[in-house]
Write a protein that holds these residues in place. Structure first.
Motif, PDB file in Angstrom:
ATOM      1  N   UNK A   1       0.377  -1.047  -0.019  1.00  0.00           N
ATOM      2  CA  UNK A   1      -0.390  -0.067   0.153  1.00  0.00           C
ATOM      3  C   UNK A   1       1.110   1.104   0.132  1.00  0.00           C
ATOM      4  N   UNK A   2       0.202   3.038   0.004  1.00  0.00           N
ATOM      5  CA  UNK A   2       0.924   3.530  -0.043  1.00  0.00           C
ATOM      6  C   UNK A   2       1.990   3.794   1.656  1.00  0.00           C
ATOM      7  N   UNK A   3       1.294   3.061   2.234  1.00  0.00           N
ATOM      8  CA  UNK A   3       1.555   3.431   3.479  1.00  0.00           C
ATOM      9  C   UNK A   3       2.858   2.411   3.644  1.00  0.00           C
ATOM     10  N   UNK A   4       3.400   1.091   3.298  1.00  0.00           N
ATOM     11  CA  UNK A   4       4.048   0.042   3.751  1.00  0.00           C
ATOM     12  C   UNK A   4       6.108   0.223   3.132  1.00  0.00           C
ATOM     13  N   UNK A   5       6.252   0.587   4.060  1.00  0.00           N
ATOM     14  CA  UNK A   5       7.253   0.868   3.455  1.00  0.00           C
ATOM     15  C   UNK A   5       9.136  -0.023   3.183  1.00  0.00           C
ATOM     16  N   UNK A   6       7.796  -1.493   2.763  1.00  0.00           N
ATOM     17  CA  UNK A   6       8.988  -2.664   2.997  1.00  0.00           C
ATOM     18  C   UNK A   6       8.159  -3.884   4.058  1.00  0.00           C
ATOM     19  N   UNK A   7       8.168  -5.086   3.230  1.00  0.00           N
ATOM     20  CA  UNK A   7       7.576  -5.828   4.335  1.00  0.00           C
ATOM     21  C   UNK A   7       6.740  -5.591   5.339  1.00  0.00           C
ATOM     22  N   UNK A   8       5.798  -4.803   4.787  1.00  0.00           N
ATOM     23  CA  UNK A   8       4.402  -3.704   5.783  1.00  0.00           C
ATOM     24  C   UNK A   8       4.966  -3.315   7.022  1.00  0.00           C
ATOM     25  N   UNK A   9       6.292  -2.681   6.838  1.00  0.00           N
ATOM     26  CA  UNK A   9       6.395  -1.767   8.062  1.00  0.00           C
ATOM     27  C   UNK A   9       6.012  -0.736   7.830  1.00  0.00           C
ATOM     28  N   UNK A  10       4.803   0.312   8.462  1.00  0.00           N
ATOM     29  CA  UNK A  10       4.020   1.143   8.027  1.00  0.00           C
ATOM     30  C   UNK A  10       4.417   2.392   8.432  1.00  0.00           C
ATOM     31  N   UNK A  11       3.899   3.725   7.484  1.00  0.00           N
ATOM     32  CA  UNK A  11       4.377   4.662   7.922  1.00  0.00           C
ATOM     33  C   UNK A  11       3.224   5.217   8.563  1.00  0.00           C
ATOM     34  N   UNK A  12       3.728   5.816  10.225  1.00  0.00           N
ATOM     35  CA  UNK A  12       2.173   6.408  11.432  1.00  0.00           C
ATOM     36  C   UNK A  12       1.875   7.403  10.318  1.00  0.00           C
ATOM     37  N   UNK A  13       0.928   7.331  10.907  1.00  0.00           N
ATOM     38  CA  UNK A  13      -0.247   8.748  10.641  1.00  0.00           C
ATOM     39  C   UNK A  13      -0.913   9.855  11.868  1.00  0.00           C
ATOM     40  N   UNK A  14      -0.136   9.325  12.603  1.00  0.00           N
ATOM     41  CA  UNK A  14      -0.574  10.255  13.909  1.00  0.00           C
ATOM     42  C   UNK A  14       1.218  10.042  14.867  1.00  0.00           C
TER      43      UNK A  14
END
Lengths: 474, 226
Positions: free
Chosen positions: A424-437
C-alpha cells in the motif's frame, strides 16, 4: 571515557545554525527553550489551573517493539482477507478474535482484539479504554516518497535504543530529558513534594527526566532503605550508622562520586517519608490465585513483574494526595516484545500479562475512587512489519496503542487505521507502515489532560508545531 | 572551550601559532584547529578522567583482594546483584545492563554532553541496595548454600592485624587493597572512629574488621575509579 563529540560541536557551533535546521536538531533549540522553563514553571502551574484535584499519567512501556498488528486487527471480510494474506502464519486465528465494532473508522470496516486481551476489551466496551491507530516517531509528517529519499525522517529509525529514546524524549539516545520529565518541570510547582513528581517503578529511562525534575526510582515493595544508616548495631558496631551517614553526606572528590552521592542522598532523604506514606495507605495486594489464560497458562499476578510495578504505582497514587501531590508521571515497563522469532508462541502470554495487570490496575483505581484521575497509555520502540520472516516479524514503525482511564474517550479507535496489506501507500517494505499520527501529537493529548496549555505543550514537545492538532484521547 | 585552559593547553596552541607544522607563522586556521581539537577541549569530562565502577567489579575486587572463599566452591552469586541493577550474565536485553551512549540526566555529565554509562543503573533503589549488599559482604557473606552464606571473608583473620590495638594498620591495609591508596581523610577518620568505638572482647578484632570493611565498601571512593 571521552566527551560526546557530536554534542560538543553542536554546543560550540553557532546556535543560530542549529536552530535553522527544523526538527532534526532538537538538542539546542530545546536547551534554548528550557532556559526559561524553570523560571516560568510556577506561573504556568498556576495558569494551567493545577489547583484542581489530582492527576496521574502512567506510561506502560512495552520494550522491544510490540507487534500491535495482532492487538487490534480487522474483522470485516475484505480487510481480514488482506491481513491474513499479508501476515501468513502470524495472522491471529479468527476463532480467537473478539469483535469490537467499527470504532469510528471508515464505514464498512470492523475490528477485533484477540481473546487474550478480553480484560482490555471489557474496558473498551465500557468506554474507559481507547485505541490510537498507527502512531509512531515523526519529526514532521512524511510520505513514502520522503522515506525513500531519506527526507525529514527521525534519526536512526528501526534502532531499538534510539527509537525508545525518541518515543520518550523526541530525540535519539543520549537525550538529556524526556517529555514526561519536561511536563513534570511545568507541573512540579503544584506538588508539595516535587521529588516524587516523576516516578519509575521499572529502572532508569529518559522519559521521566526533566531539567528540574529528576526521575525517582521506587522498588516494587516501596523505597529501598539503607539498613546500615539506621541507628543500631550494624556491621560490628553501633557507631557504624553514624559514620556511614557522615560519609554519605559529602560531595565527593570527583564528578562520579558527586553524582553518585546525590542519588544516595536523595534516597536517604526520601525513603522514610515515602515508606510512612505508603504504610498509611492501602496495601492493595495482588491476587496470588492464578488466572488461567485462554491457552491454559496460569498467571499469578502476585508474581508478575509488570503487575508488581503497577501495584506500587497504585499505592503511590493512593498515597499521592495525602503527600500533597497534585500531578505525577509514572513509568512501568515489560519486556519481551522483540518478536523476530517464536512470535505466535510468545504473544499470547505477553498479551495476557499486560491485559490482566492493566485490568487489575484499573479496577483498583476504580475501587480507590481514582479512576477519573488516572490515565494509563501504552508505548513501545516501534511497531513491526506485517510480513512474517518465517517465525516472527521484524522492526517496523507505526503501531497501535491504547489509553485507559476514567477520562478517556473510550470505545473508539482514534486516528486512522491503515489498510493491513502489503504494497500500500503506507507500506515501506515488508509491511512496515508509515505512521499517520506522531508520538508528539499523542503526547500533546496526554499533556493537555494533565493541565498543560498550548505554550507549555510547545515547550515540552519541541516539534509540535510541525503537526496540526492532536487526537482527542480524553 | 573552557574558562580556565591549563597553561599547557595555552602553550600547545601558541606553539601552533608560531609554527603550523610547515614552517608558517600566524596560520590562524591551524590555530583554530588546535584550539578545537586539543585533547583538553574535546576529552576532559568534568572532574577529569575516570568512571563509576559497576557492581560486578565492586564484588570481584573485594573477593580477590580481601580473599573471599566459597563454601560450596561454586561461588553461588547468581542473584546477589539483581537489586544493585546488574545480575551478572542476565542483562535484561541484548543491550547489556547499560548503554555506552547513556548520558545521565540532571548531572554535570549531561551539562557537558558526556556519557557515563554505568549511571544507567544508578538510582535511589539500586544505590541503597548496593550499600545493603556491602553490609552482607562485610558480614556473613553473599549467596546461600542452603544452610549458610556461600561467599565470605574470614574477618577474624583480617582483624587479627589489629588485635594489638593498632587500628591504623587495618585502615592502611584496606586503603591498599580496596582503594589503591585513595582513602580520603574523612573515610579514614570514620573507619578509625568506628573501630575505636568497639570495646575490647574476644570478638572485637573481627567486628573492627567488619565495620571498617563495610564503611570502605559503602564509601564513594570505592565505587568510583579515577
Amino acid at each position: 571515557m571521552t566527551a560526546n563529540r557530536r554534542a560538543f560541536f553542536r554546543a560550540s557551533a553557532g546556535l543560530a545554525a542549529a536552530a535553522a535546521a527544523p526538527g532534526l536538531r532538537l538538542h539546542v533549540p530545546l536547551a534554548m527553550g528550557l532556559a526559561g522553563l524553570g523560571a516560568l514553571a510556577s506561573q504556568r502551574a498556576q495558569g494551567a489551573g493545577i489547583q484542581d484535584g489530582y492527576k496521574a499519567l502512567v506510561c506502560l512501556y512495552l520494550a522491544g517493539g510490540s507487534d500491535s498488528h495482532n492487538w487490534l486487527l480487522p474483522t470485516d471480510t475484505a480487510n481480514r482477507a488482506s491481513y491474513a494474506t499479508a501476515r501468513g502464519e502470524l495472522a491471529w486465528p479468527t476463532d480467537r478474535v473478539q469483535d469490537i465494532g467499527n470504532g469510528g473508522q471508515a464505514s464498512g470496516r470492523s475490528f477485533g482484539m484477540p481473546v487474550e486481551l478480553a480484560p482490555l476489551r471489557n474496558w473498551y466496551t465500557q468506554g474507559k479504554l481507547g485505541w490510537l491507530a498507527n502512531v509512531g516517531t515523526l519529526v514532521r509528517p512524511v510520505s513514502k516518497a520522503d522515506f525513500q529519499a531519506g527526507l525529514g525522517l527521525p534519526a536512526k529509525l528501526f534502532s531499538h535504543n534510539d527509537q525508545a529514546a525518541t518515543w520518550q524524549s523526541l530525540q535519539p539516545e543520549g537525550a538529556p530529558t524526556g517529555w514526561g520529565g519536561r511536563m513534570g518541570d511545568i507541573l512540579m510547582a503544584a506538588n508539595q513534594r516535587p521529588v516524587f513528581t516523576a516516578v519509575s517503578a521499572s529502572g532508569n529511562a529518559v522519559f521521566l527526566s526533566g531539567s528540574n525534575v529528576t526521575q525517582y526510582q521506587v522498588g516494587t515493595n516501596g523505597p529501598v532503605a539503607i539498613n546500615g544508616a539506621q541507628d543500631g548495631w550494624r556491621a560490628g558496631s553501633s557507631a557504624v550508622p553514624g559514620e556511614l551517614r557522615k560519609l554519605l553526606a559529602g560531595s565527593g572528590a570527583n564528578a562520579f562520586e558527586a553524582e553518585y552521592l546525590r542519588v544516595v542522598q536523595r534516597s536517604l532523604a526520601t525513603s522514610g517519608t515515602l515508606q510512612a506514606a505508603l504504610d498509611a495507605g492501602p496495601a492493595l495486594d495482588l491476587p496470588s490465585a492464578p488466572i488461567t489464560l485462554p491457552a491454559g497458562t496460569p498467571l499469578a499476578l502476585a508474581n508478575d513483574a509488570l503487575a508488581r510495578q503497577l501495584r506500587i504505582v497504585a499505592r503511590m497514587i493512593a498515597a499521592g494526595p495525602a503527600m500533597g501531590m497534585k500531578r505525577q508521571v509514572f513509568m512501568v515497563s515489560v519486556g519481551g516484545f522483540d518478536s523476530h522469532s517464536f512470535q505466535m508462541r510468545d504473544q499470547p502470554l505477553l498479551m495476557g500479562r499486560v491485559a490482566h495487570a492493566v485490568d487489575w490496575f484499573l479496577q483498583t483505581m476504580q475501587a480507590q475512587g481514582q479512576l477519573n484521575n488516572v490515565l494509563l497509555f501504552s508505548a513501545s520502540d516501534f511497531g513491526r512489519g506485517l510480513a512474517s520472516n518465517g517465525d516472527g516479524c521484524d522492526h517496523g514503525w507505526g503501531s497501535h496503542h491504547f489509553v485507559a482511564g476514567g477520562s478517556v474517550q473510550g470505545g473508539h479507535i482514534h486516528g486512522s487505521m491503515p489498510v493491513t496489506a502489503l504494497g500500500t501507500a503506507d507500506d515501506l517494505g515488508a509491511g512496515r507502515l508509515l505512521p499517520s499520527t506522531a508520538v508528539t501529537q499523542y503526547a500533546a493529548s496526554l499533556g493537555g489532560w494533565m493541565g498543560l496549555g498550548a505554550s507549555d505543550l510547545a515547550a515540552a514537545l519541541p516539534n509540535l508545531g510541525s503537526f496540526s492538532g492532536a487526537p482527542a484521547l480524553v | 572551550m573552557t574558562s580556565q585552559p591549563s597553561p599547557a593547553y595555552v602553550a600547545r596552541v601558541a606553539a601552533v601559532f608560531n609554527n603550523n607544522g610547515n614552517g608558517v607563522r600566524g596560520d590562524l586556521a591551524a590555530v583554530v584547529r588546535a584550539i578545537l581539537l586539543d585533547d583538553e577541549a574535546r576529552g576532559a569530562p568534568p572532574g577529569g578522567f575516570g568512571k563509576l565502577r559497576e557492581p560486578v567489579l565492586r564484588v570481584t575486587h573485594w573477593a580477590r583482594a580481601i580473599g573471599a572463599h566459597s563454601v560450596s566452591g561454586s561461588w553461588l552469586l547468581t542473584w546477589e546483584l539483581e537489586t544493585s541493577g546488574q545480575r551478572a550474565l542476565a542483562s535484561p536485553t541484548v543491550f547489556n545492563h547499560y548503554r555506552p551512549g547513556y548520558v545521565p540526566p540532571n548531572t554535570s555529565f549531561a551539562a557537558m554532553g558526556s556519557t557515563a554509562p554505568e549511571f544507567q543503573i544508578v538510582n535511589e533503589s539500586s544505590v541503597a541496595a548496593w550499600i545493603n549488599t556491602a553490609e552482607a559482604m562485610a558480614g556473613s557473606g553473599l549467596g546461600w548454600t542452603g544452610s549458610t552464606n556461600d561467599v565470605k571473608v574470614d574477618y577474624a583473620a583480617l582483624g587479627s592485624s589489629v588485635a594489638d590495638g593498632s587500628l591504623h594498620r587495618l585502615a592502611d591495609q584496606l586503603d591498599l587493597l580496596l582503594l589503591s591508596g585513595r582513602m580520603s581523610a574523612a573515610l579514614r577518620s570514620g573507619v578509625l572512629d568506628a573501630m575505636a568505638a568497639i570495646p575490647d572482647s574476644t570478638t572485637a578484632a573481627s567486628n573492627r574488621a567488619r565495620a571498617a570493611t563495610f564503611l570502605v565498601l559503602a564509601s564513594p571512593e570505592y565505587v568510583s575509579q579515577p
